[in-house]
Design an enzyme around this catalytic site. Structure first.
Site, PDB file in Angstrom:
ATOM      1  N   SER A 130      64.343  46.495  61.547  1.00 24.90           N
ATOM      2  CA  SER A 130      64.897  45.526  62.490  1.00 24.90           C
ATOM      3  C   SER A 130      65.880  44.590  61.817  1.00 24.90           C
ATOM      4  O   SER A 130      65.719  44.237  60.656  1.00 24.90           O
ATOM      5  CB  SER A 130      63.781  44.691  63.121  1.00 24.90           C
ATOM      6  OG  SER A 130      64.365  43.724  63.985  1.00 24.90           O
ATOM      7  N   LYS A 184      56.999  48.455  65.286  1.00 16.80           N
ATOM      8  CA  LYS A 184      58.406  48.188  65.640  1.00 16.80           C
ATOM      9  C   LYS A 184      58.585  48.204  67.162  1.00 16.80           C
ATOM     10  O   LYS A 184      59.336  47.398  67.721  1.00 16.80           O
ATOM     11  CB  LYS A 184      59.325  49.231  64.986  1.00 16.80           C
ATOM     12  CG  LYS A 184      60.802  49.069  65.391  1.00 16.80           C
ATOM     13  CD  LYS A 184      61.353  47.735  64.973  1.00 16.80           C
ATOM     14  CE  LYS A 184      62.705  47.323  65.437  1.00 16.80           C
ATOM     15  NZ  LYS A 184      63.638  48.121  66.087  1.00 16.80           N
ATOM     16  N   HIS A 187      57.343  44.969  68.407  1.00 15.97           N
ATOM     17  CA  HIS A 187      58.365  43.979  68.030  1.00 15.97           C
ATOM     18  C   HIS A 187      59.456  43.945  69.100  1.00 15.97           C
ATOM     19  O   HIS A 187      59.880  42.883  69.560  1.00 15.97           O
ATOM     20  CB  HIS A 187      58.956  44.347  66.662  1.00 15.97           C
ATOM     21  CG  HIS A 187      60.241  43.669  66.311  1.00 15.97           C
ATOM     22  ND1 HIS A 187      61.452  44.021  66.893  1.00 15.97           N
ATOM     23  CD2 HIS A 187      60.532  42.657  65.456  1.00 15.97           C
ATOM     24  CE1 HIS A 187      62.411  43.257  66.405  1.00 15.97           C
ATOM     25  NE2 HIS A 187      61.878  42.420  65.532  1.00 15.97           N
ATOM     26  N   ASN A 188      59.906  45.124  69.504  1.00 18.36           N
ATOM     27  CA  ASN A 188      60.974  45.184  70.502  1.00 18.36           C
ATOM     28  C   ASN A 188      60.511  44.689  71.869  1.00 18.36           C
ATOM     29  O   ASN A 188      61.289  44.077  72.598  1.00 18.36           O
ATOM     30  CB  ASN A 188      61.510  46.613  70.615  1.00 18.36           C
ATOM     31  CG  ASN A 188      62.428  46.974  69.462  1.00 18.36           C
ATOM     32  OD1 ASN A 188      62.378  46.337  68.413  1.00 18.36           O
ATOM     33  ND2 ASN A 188      63.249  47.976  69.631  1.00 18.36           N
ATOM     34  N   GLU A 191      60.805  41.161  71.681  1.00 20.84           N
ATOM     35  CA  GLU A 191      62.260  40.887  71.717  1.00 20.84           C
ATOM     36  C   GLU A 191      62.767  40.865  73.173  1.00 20.84           C
ATOM     37  O   GLU A 191      63.487  39.945  73.581  1.00 20.84           O
ATOM     38  CB  GLU A 191      62.953  41.979  70.900  1.00 20.84           C
ATOM     39  CG  GLU A 191      64.461  42.009  70.914  1.00 20.84           C
ATOM     40  CD  GLU A 191      64.986  43.254  70.158  1.00 20.84           C
ATOM     41  OE1 GLU A 191      64.637  43.446  68.986  1.00 20.84           O
ATOM     42  OE2 GLU A 191      65.747  44.038  70.759  1.00 20.84           O
TER      43      GLU A 191
HETATM   44  C1  6PG Z   1      66.182  45.469  66.101  1.00 16.86           C
HETATM   45  C2  6PG Z   1      66.429  45.901  67.515  1.00 16.86           C
HETATM   46  C3  6PG Z   1      67.010  47.254  67.619  1.00 16.86           C
HETATM   47  C4  6PG Z   1      66.995  47.792  69.025  1.00 16.86           C
HETATM   48  C5  6PG Z   1      67.954  47.183  69.937  1.00 16.86           C
HETATM   49  C6  6PG Z   1      68.044  47.970  71.222  1.00 16.86           C
HETATM   50  O1  6PG Z   1      65.051  45.131  65.856  1.00 16.86           O
HETATM   51  O2  6PG Z   1      67.105  45.473  65.285  1.00 16.86           O
HETATM   52  O3  6PG Z   1      65.199  45.902  68.190  1.00 16.86           O
HETATM   53  O4  6PG Z   1      66.255  48.124  66.830  1.00 16.86           O
HETATM   54  O5  6PG Z   1      67.292  49.127  68.955  1.00 16.86           O
HETATM   55  O6  6PG Z   1      67.755  45.845  70.124  1.00 16.86           O
HETATM   56  O7  6PG Z   1      67.121  47.652  72.142  1.00 16.86           O
HETATM   57  P1  6PG Z   1      67.462  47.884  73.683  1.00 16.86           P
HETATM   58  O8  6PG Z   1      68.771  48.624  73.792  1.00 16.86           O
HETATM   59  O9  6PG Z   1      66.348  48.718  74.222  1.00 16.86           O
HETATM   60  O10 6PG Z   1      67.567  46.519  74.260  1.00 16.86           O
END
Ligand code: 6PG
Length: 473
Positions: A130, A184, A187-188, A191
């Protein structure tokens, strides 16, 4: 002297390029391979020039240029492309060689690949990475999972490549199988939650208070200076709101189509949570927010069909006090996102025997990654105090936050509801907290109905056992 490289990288997308530059900067001479050789040549004569990085024309050449045991990072699109690369490279690998999948793979796929590769005496690590392009170059947060022996073989490499915070590098051995990719994925999910929460705050400031982009950016700057909200996502929200369209100098954000896509990890977080019985309503609301946003033509039509609720000017606080009630709503919703993600990981760890170490997960998210935030120190402390903590909100520091900020969150949700402004993450968080802190919920009546029409039985408060009543006589 051998000219064999320490480290190999497959896939020269922007993340791959930056990760190999990071490895090389940290003393790991590298060899790179890309499906189209022209891309490799461009890289070697451009950003890779003058560095300890050599190119390979095909996979046999690539493998031959690596010292053993080989450490190979694949940065290719998650899904069938990963299996294809594994199949193509396998004939050239030798016992003990190690493949690392650094993409956003589904943890089920990683489980399968770890088993497959280990049975052929190769190592396989599923590693969440990430931090976006900048993080990949300067130091990402990394979440590697697989066998411990495989991790030991990459430890020196990832320790140097990762972002560094006060108490160490932002990487640790996560656990077996697909655990790195599961962490991960979650984590997303967190996010997605925080992104939607910040967008809801922006929407209320804009529509209820008529604030300008600069004024809203000032509020995000104020929030970013607080312990509770200081974070990468709040920081970039301020930047986004201050950025002007070079064409006419107006706020660029206002020119962007209001439809958000997704690549799958948020969806997997919610699906995993539903399957495992973890409650993640704030994260789900953010996912659904993206789904609703994609229904743009329908929404535009519906706007002309349904009578609007007049927007009421309710108390969101003032710029000087950092929009206090709105900050309450934002802080609690962010806490809920983390709490739900951590709770999902705790449950998944039990279900899948991953033995996740919760304080370490908080620790490696403190730097490099997209959800890095000062709050993660409090989260790390909470799990250090009680590694079996059933919900982050029960930790004393978080209890105090909930008690102090709940009235503000309720005020914001009520005001938004009366003005017809959707605040899915704020309202889901309010229901989440209110449900969680209610000792007796109305599911006794749900149980009665289930028993009434389907003889599903129920339990009583005053007696042991399963009971059935002939409710309809
Ligand atoms: C990170 C992000 C990354 C992720 C994008 C896309 O931790 O650097 O999570 O890995 O791929 O943010 O996420 P979406 O396109 O599904 O919003």
């Amino acid at each position: 002297m051998s000219n064999k490289s320490h480290f190999g990288l497959i896939g020269l997308g922007v993340m791959g390029e930056n990760l190999v530059l990071n490895a090389e900067r940290n003393g790991f001479s590298s060899v790179v391979y890309n499906r189209t050789y022209a891309k490799t040549e461009d890289f070697l004569s451009g950003r890779g020039q003058g560095k300890q990085i050599q190119g390979a024309t095909d996979l046999q050449d690539f493998v031959g240029k690596l010292e053993r045991p080989r450490r190979i990072l694949m940065m290719v699109k998650a899904g069938p492309a990963v299996d294809a690369v594994v199949e193509q490279i396998s004939p050239f690998l030798e016992e003990g060689d190690l493949l690392i999948d650094g993409g956003n793979s589904d943890y089920h796929d990683t489980e399968r690949r770890v088993k497959q590769l280990e049975s052929r005496s190769f190592g396989f690590i599923g590693m969440g990475v990430s931090g976006g392009a900048k993080g990949a170059l300067e130091g990402p947060s990394m979440m590697p999972g697989g066998t411990k022996a495989s991790y030991d073989a990459i430890e020196s490499l990832v320790n140097k490549m990762a972002a560094q915070v006060d108490d160490g590098p932002c990487v640790t051995y996560i656990g077996p199988g697909g655990s790195g990719h599961l962490v991960k994925t979650v984590h997303n999910g967190i996010e997605y939650g925080i992104e939607q929460i910040l967008a809801e705050g922006y929407d209320l400031m804009k529509r209820v208070k008529g604030m300008t982009g600069e004024q809203m950016a000032d509020v995000f700057a104020h929030w970013n200076a607080s312990e509770e909200l200081s974070s990468y996502l709040v920081e970039i929200t301020e930047v986004c709101l201050r950025t002007k369209d070079p064409l006419d100098g107006a706020d660029l954000v206002e020119k962007i189509v209001d439809q958000a896509g997704q690549k799958g990890t948020g969806l997997w977080t919610v699906v995993t949570a539903l399957k495992m019985g973890a409650s993640v309503p704030t994260i789900y609301a953010s996912l659904n927010g993206r789904v609703m946003s994609s229904l743009k033509p329908q929404r535009v039509k519906a706007e002309s069909v349904f009578k609007p609720l007049p927007i009421k000017d309710f108390d969101l606080g003032s710029i000087d006090d950092g929009m206090a009630p709105l900050m309450d709503a934002t802080v609690l919703s962010c806490i809920a996102s983390y709490a739900q993600g951590m709770e999902l990981l705790r449950i998944a760890s039990q279900d899948l025997d991953y033995e996740l170490h919760m304080p370490s997960i908080a620790q490696i998210w403190k730097g490099g990654c997209i959800i890095r935030a000062q709050l993660l120190q409090r989260i790390q402390d909470a799990y250090n105090r009680d590694p079996q903590l059933s919900n982050l909100m029960l930790d004393p520091w978080f209890v105090d936050q909930v008690n102090r900020r709940l009235p503000g969150l309720a005020q914001v949700v009520a005001g938004a509801a009366q003005s017809g402004i959707p605040v899915p993450c704020f309202s889901s968080t309010l229901d989440y907290i209110n449900s969680y802190r209610t000792g007796r919920l109305p599911q006794n009546l749900v149980q009665a109905m289930r028993d009434c029409f389907g003889s599903h039985t129920y339990q009583r408060l005053d007696k042991e056992g399963a009971f059935h009543t002939e409710w309809l006589g």
